[in-house]
Write an enzyme that holds these catalytic residues in place. Structure first.
Site, PDB file in Angstrom:
ATOM      1  N   GLN A   1      37.569  39.131  28.891  1.00 59.57           N
ATOM      2  CA  GLN A   1      37.999  38.328  30.040  1.00 59.57           C
ATOM      3  C   GLN A   1      38.377  36.913  29.605  1.00 59.57           C
ATOM      4  O   GLN A   1      39.008  36.188  30.365  1.00 59.57           O
ATOM      5  CB  GLN A   1      36.885  38.269  31.099  1.00 59.57           C
ATOM      6  CG  GLN A   1      36.632  39.603  31.783  1.00 59.57           C
ATOM      7  CD  GLN A   1      35.523  39.559  32.815  1.00 59.57           C
ATOM      8  OE1 GLN A   1      34.557  40.284  32.699  1.00 59.57           O
ATOM      9  NE2 GLN A   1      35.645  38.712  33.830  1.00 59.57           N
TER      10      GLN A   1
ATOM     11  N   ARG B   1      31.156  39.751  39.782  1.00 59.57           N
ATOM     12  CA  ARG B   1      32.003  39.383  40.919  1.00 59.57           C
ATOM     13  C   ARG B   1      31.369  38.258  41.742  1.00 59.57           C
ATOM     14  O   ARG B   1      31.225  38.347  42.965  1.00 59.57           O
ATOM     15  CB  ARG B   1      32.255  40.586  41.799  1.00 59.57           C
ATOM     16  CG  ARG B   1      33.604  40.419  42.506  1.00 59.57           C
ATOM     17  CD  ARG B   1      34.090  41.629  43.169  1.00 59.57           C
ATOM     18  NE  ARG B   1      35.414  41.376  43.681  1.00 59.57           N
ATOM     19  CZ  ARG B   1      36.365  42.269  43.739  1.00 59.57           C
ATOM     20  NH1 ARG B   1      36.151  43.485  43.292  1.00 59.57           N
ATOM     21  NH2 ARG B   1      37.533  41.978  44.233  1.00 59.57           N
ATOM     22  N   CYS B   2      30.986  37.236  41.034  1.00 61.24           N
ATOM     23  CA  CYS B   2      30.276  36.133  41.683  1.00 61.24           C
ATOM     24  C   CYS B   2      30.361  34.939  40.765  1.00 61.24           C
ATOM     25  O   CYS B   2      30.302  35.068  39.569  1.00 61.24           O
ATOM     26  CB  CYS B   2      28.826  36.537  41.892  1.00 61.24           C
ATOM     27  SG  CYS B   2      27.635  35.257  41.611  1.00 61.24           S
TER      28      CYS B   2
ATOM     29  N   GLU C   1      35.685  36.601  44.393  1.00 61.16           N
ATOM     30  CA  GLU C   1      34.239  36.814  44.485  1.00 61.16           C
ATOM     31  C   GLU C   1      33.727  36.787  45.922  1.00 61.16           C
ATOM     32  O   GLU C   1      32.658  37.320  46.213  1.00 61.16           O
ATOM     33  CB  GLU C   1      33.488  35.719  43.713  1.00 61.16           C
ATOM     34  CG  GLU C   1      34.205  35.151  42.503  1.00 61.16           C
ATOM     35  CD  GLU C   1      34.207  36.106  41.348  1.00 61.16           C
ATOM     36  OE1 GLU C   1      33.299  36.940  41.315  1.00 61.16           O
ATOM     37  OE2 GLU C   1      35.105  36.029  40.494  1.00 61.16           O
TER      38      GLU C   1
HETATM   39  O1  CDP Z   1      39.708  34.573  38.784  1.00 58.79           O
HETATM   40  P1  CDP Z   1      40.186  35.758  39.559  1.00 58.79           P
HETATM   41  O2  CDP Z   1      41.603  36.146  39.287  1.00 58.79           O
HETATM   42  O3  CDP Z   1      39.246  36.909  39.487  1.00 58.79           O
HETATM   43  O4  CDP Z   1      40.081  35.366  41.118  1.00 58.79           O
HETATM   44  P2  CDP Z   1      41.028  34.554  42.099  1.00 58.79           P
HETATM   45  O5  CDP Z   1      41.433  33.265  41.519  1.00 58.79           O
HETATM   46  O6  CDP Z   1      40.285  34.502  43.376  1.00 58.79           O
HETATM   47  O7  CDP Z   1      42.340  35.435  42.252  1.00 58.79           O
HETATM   48  C1  CDP Z   1      42.354  36.823  42.550  1.00 58.79           C
HETATM   49  C2  CDP Z   1      43.743  37.227  42.964  1.00 58.79           C
HETATM   50  O8  CDP Z   1      43.982  36.791  44.314  1.00 58.79           O
HETATM   51  C3  CDP Z   1      44.865  36.587  42.117  1.00 58.79           C
HETATM   52  O9  CDP Z   1      45.951  37.459  41.925  1.00 58.79           O
HETATM   53  C4  CDP Z   1      45.265  35.417  42.962  1.00 58.79           C
HETATM   54  O10 CDP Z   1      46.536  34.937  42.712  1.00 58.79           O
HETATM   55  C5  CDP Z   1      45.109  35.955  44.396  1.00 58.79           C
HETATM   56  N1  CDP Z   1      44.851  34.838  45.317  1.00 58.79           N
HETATM   57  C6  CDP Z   1      45.778  34.500  46.299  1.00 58.79           C
HETATM   58  O11 CDP Z   1      46.777  35.206  46.459  1.00 58.79           O
HETATM   59  N2  CDP Z   1      45.571  33.381  47.084  1.00 58.79           N
HETATM   60  C7  CDP Z   1      44.449  32.629  46.953  1.00 58.79           C
HETATM   61  N3  CDP Z   1      44.254  31.555  47.703  1.00 58.79           N
HETATM   62  C8  CDP Z   1      43.467  33.003  45.995  1.00 58.79           C
HETATM   63  C9  CDP Z   1      43.711  34.089  45.177  1.00 58.79           C
END
Ligand code: CDP
Length: 806
Positions: free
Chosen positions: A237, A384-385, A760
């Site tokens: 990761q 996931r947190c 998360e």
């Molecule tokens: O770090 P991780 O990718 O696990 O988590 P995240 O930043 O929450 O993003 C997860 C997915 O959701 C990504 O493809 C982000 O681009 C999308 N996302 C989104 O579309 N809009 C947001 N405000 C937050 C995340």
């Protein structure tokens, strides 16, 4: 303008930028079986490694005899701690400042610990070799119960720490103690409790579980003896961090290490850390000069590579009779297993657990955490947190329900009375965080109206009456949960991993034809970054998302980044992407001004290019600017159109949400039915609503699994009794309930595009919603708190203990 001139709406839609439900571009390869995972890497002459593992949870290793194993056809080598000592790699540093045995050095400390690494021409031969390695063990007394780990006469687990009265996080109180971490004002909090009209106290356990991604941890290491270069394909990761760790511990020059995370089949925190398999495969490749593959099987994954939770939280809340909270006091007993290998930012031994004041305006709070060693697998990853936030949310959300029950106030109403108000943001919590933005009352009220909360409570009251009259054996529970997440680790003032600040990065290169490549320091493990990162760029610089190819996971090409976990990608890398795009836009504006023969200040941005203020027909599209960047830039300007941004966020982002679970339980069988589950999330600006919904569905499914059955359980001898998917609850479409999703939008004020994380949130908010539903169902029978996981058997036991069969 004629009829063929696209409208503003059409031009915006053509970009498929932020806010668009753009289809996931990566799915073209995933749905056609064309993904490229670590196990797809097959190199000429590749060898395979596999582990001899300990059947004992605690034992002295008297001897290891490899003679017979080496006679097995295909077996080439058996690596033990003694072998690793010759290259000073018998132990490795952990992310938490501890050290961990790579292979058993004198003793084993948990069941399935790595004892020897057998290298063979194929996996079958390696397995045959494992069965022929003879290990002589002398079993030692085992410590599994965390509450007994610090007993005076508890066996000494970590003999290597003998005499060490302090560790990476300060003084140690006992031979099985790792650290004590305290936050908050103890005196003020104690005073609040002395003055309190009402208090509650409960020991709330969040059991040990495991992220169990579909693809287990694995790697292929290939050492080129001539060039002295090591290439590692792995399920990482955080590939750059792995490269630095390998450089430091293997003493190889960092530029000669190439770490590649190809497609990764789920991470959920499991693939952040460094595991013995990586070290052994690398050493085996260096020794043999051949590529070596190591692939964990499911049992190994569940029992040896990391775990999550195992927090035992004594929770006290002080309040007035009207239900205004006046103080919070929490003590956590944190079971970290045999080595402290928690994956948290360096300065945070219990992660961000001090978000435990939740969404409520606590005037004072005090938290203390004791980390301890037991004979269990090491880890403590953020499943996931965002670093122990789910434990904190569970603690406070159960606590608030228990307080509501004691006061006879509805749990939703109690929350409304205590929420931090919209006008209080940025809000400074009693335990030290600065919440960036929030509008909790609006979110909670929207949830209550949408699901007709008042109507559901009436239905519950009627059901309880019917139960009391003997007309039904079904009880009904409403599980309310309101969580505040803290994601985006993190600001360099707070967060580092092994001394490296937790920034993230993006490099964008635009090509002459109006296409581009973006390389990002994160690594998608299923979150759809290839889709969403291009959407940010599309909106920022006005080129269609389809024209932007996103690359991640190769340390040779991507700028240095700290990786993907804890929903940090959007808050940190998402910001870096926007900032890199803005650098490009600034240069593009200069080129456009030169070509249009106006001053830069006379230009304004218009969806997909610049136009001259007051002269809307005088425009230059971004596509044309890309071409111009390669043939006619202003005198003195370098040609080309590219930029890099390393983004150090000024603060975390604080997504939040209001969830409710409606559940019935049959008291005679313990069988539960999820009648409804509604999840309202606020992650600030939404980049791709479809991906957000997918993230919420996935996170809720994992929350459902954890709350309703998923557990890594040990017997008193330290045997893992839930070490396969026969016993470890992995919900399929059959068990998974229907999810209703909703949202509000409260942008982050400090993030360039106002986005907060989402990945998360559903896990953090979901677990308390399920658990509160079970507890709410049983509460009218006299119970205060029933420990998770709430499987049928435990529900039935709870019913029995409450006298329903009397
Ligand atoms: O770090 P991780 O990718 O696990 O988590 P995240 O930043 O929450 O993003 C997860 C997915 O959701 C990504 O493809 C982000 O681009 C999308 N996302 C989104 O579309 N809009 C947001 N405000 C937050 C995340």
């Amino acid at each position: 303008m004629n009829d063929l001139t696209p409208t503003r709406e059409q031009r915006t839609a053509a970009l498929e930028g932020m806010g668009c439900k753009r289809k996931r571009v990566e799915d073209a390869r995933f749905t056609q079986g064309k993904g490229n995972y670590v196990d797809d890497v097959k190199l000429p002459g590749m060898l395979h490694g596999d582990f001899v593992r300990s059947p004992h949870a605690h034992a002295r290793v008297k001897s290891i005899n490899s003679e017979e194993a080496l006679k097995v056809p295909g077996v080439l080598a058996v690596i033990t701690a003694e072998t690793l000592k010759t290259v000073n790699l018998a132990w490795m540093p952990t992310l938490a400042g501890d050290v961990q045995m790579v292979l058993a050095d004198g003793k084993v400390l948990f069941q399935n610990q790595e004892v020897a690494f057998v290298v063979a021409t194929d996996r079958y031969a390696a397995d045959d070799g494992i069965n022929k390695v003879v290990v002589e063990y002398e079993p030692l007394p085992v410590v599994i119960d965390p509450f007994k780990a610090m007993d005076k006469d508890a066996p000494v687990l970590r003999e290597d720490l003998a005499g060490k009265t302090s560790g990476a996080h300060g003084p140690r109180k006992h031979h099985n103690h790792i650290f004590e971490w305290t936050v908050g004002d103890k005196d003020l909090t104690d005073a609040a409790f002395r003055k309190a009209e009402v208090t509650i106290k409960e020991m709330i356990s969040y059991h040990r579980t495991h992220p169990s991604p579909l693809e287990t941890c694995q790697c292929v290491c290939s050492f080129d003896k001539i060039g002295g270069e090591l290439t590692i394909w792995g399920t990482f990761q955080a590939p750059h961090v792995i490269r630095t760790v390998v450089a430091l511990i293997a003493k190889l020059p960092e530029q000669k290490i190439h770490v590649i995370s190809p497609d990764v089949g789920g991470g959920f925190g499991n693939k952040v850390g460094a595991y013995p398999g990586y070290i052994c495969a690398a050493v085996a490749s260096i020794v043999t000069g051949k590529p070596v593959k190591w692939v964990e099987d499911r049992i190994e994954n569940l029992t040896a590579t990391s775990f999550a939770r195992d927090y035992h939280m004594t929770t006290e809340i002080a309040a007035t009779k009207e239900g205004k909270v006046t103080g919070l006091r929490v003590h956590v007993l944190a079971d970290h297993g045999a080595f402290d290998a928690c994956a948290d930012p360096s300065k945070w031994p219990a992660g961000f657990f001090n978000i435990v004041t939740g969404s409520y305006d606590f005037p004072t709070a005090h938290l203390s955490v004791d980390g301890i060693y037991t004979n269990k697998a090491p880890g403590g990853v953020a499943y996931r947190c965002s670093f122990r936030v789910t434990e904190a949310a569970y603690c406070i959300e159960r606590g608030m329900d228990i307080l509501a029950q004691k006061l006879g106030i509805d749990p939703a109403e109690l929350r409304l009375r205590n929420f931090i108000k919209k006008e209080q943001f940025p809000y400074h919590s009693a335990l030290g965080w600065e919440y960036d933005s929030g509008d909790y009352h609006t979110a909670m009220k929207k949830m209550m109206e949408t699901i007709d909360y008042a109507g559901l409570r009436k239905q519950q009251a009627a059901q309880r009456e019917a139960y009391k009259r003997g007309q039904t054996r079904e009880i009904m529970g409403l599980g309310v949960s309101f969580f505040t997440e803290i994601v985006g680790a993190g600001p360099s003032k707070n967060c580092d991993i092994l001394g490296i600040a937790m920034f993230d990065s993006c490099e964008i290169r635009l090509h002459p034809t109006g296409a581009g490549t973006a390389r990002v320091g994160t690594k998608s493990t299923g979150q759809g970054h290839e889709t969403t990162w291009a959407q940010i760029i599309a909106t920022e610089i006005g080129l269609p998302a389809d024209n932007i190819m996103v690359e991640e996971g190769n340390t040779d090409t991507a700028p240095y980044g700290l990786g993907t976990y804890g929903s940090r990608s959007t808050p940190v890398a998402g910001a870096a992407i926007a900032m890199a795009a803005r650098k490009i836009k600034a240069k593009a504006q200069m080129i456009a001004a030169y070509k249009l023969e106006v001053h830069e200040g006379d230009l304004e941005w218009d969806i997909d290019g610049f136009r001259v203020k007051g002269l809307p027909e005088k425009t230059m599209s971004m596509k044309d600017i890309c071409w111009a960047a390669y043939n006619s830039v202003p005198p003195g300007m370098e040609p080309g159109l590219e930029a890099v941004s390393y983004y150090d966020p000024p603060n975390m982002t604080y997504p939040f949400g209001a969830y409710i679970c409606v559940m019935t339980i049959d008291v005679d069988t313990g069988v539960y039915k999820i009648k409804r589950f509604y999840a309202l999330d606020d992650c600030g600006t939404r980049i791709n609503p479809m991906i957000i919904e997918g993230q919420v569905h996935g996170g809720l499914t994992e929350a459902f699994a954890i709350a309703m059955g998923q557990e890594i359980r040990y017997d008193p001898e330290g045997n893992v009794v839930t070490g396969s998917f026969m016993d470890f609850f992995m919900p399929t479409a059959v068990e998974t309930p229907h999810w209703e999703t909703d949202f509000t939008v409260t942008p982050s004020p400090h993030h360039p595009i106002g986005a907060k994380g989402i990945g998360e949130s559903p896990n953090v908010g979901g677990v308390p919603a399920f658990s509160n539903a079970v507890n709410d169902a049983f509460s009218f029978l006299g119970s205060t708190h029933i420990q998770m996981p709430h499987d049928y058997w435990r529900n039935w036991q709870a019913a029995k203990s409450l006298g329903v069969f009397a």
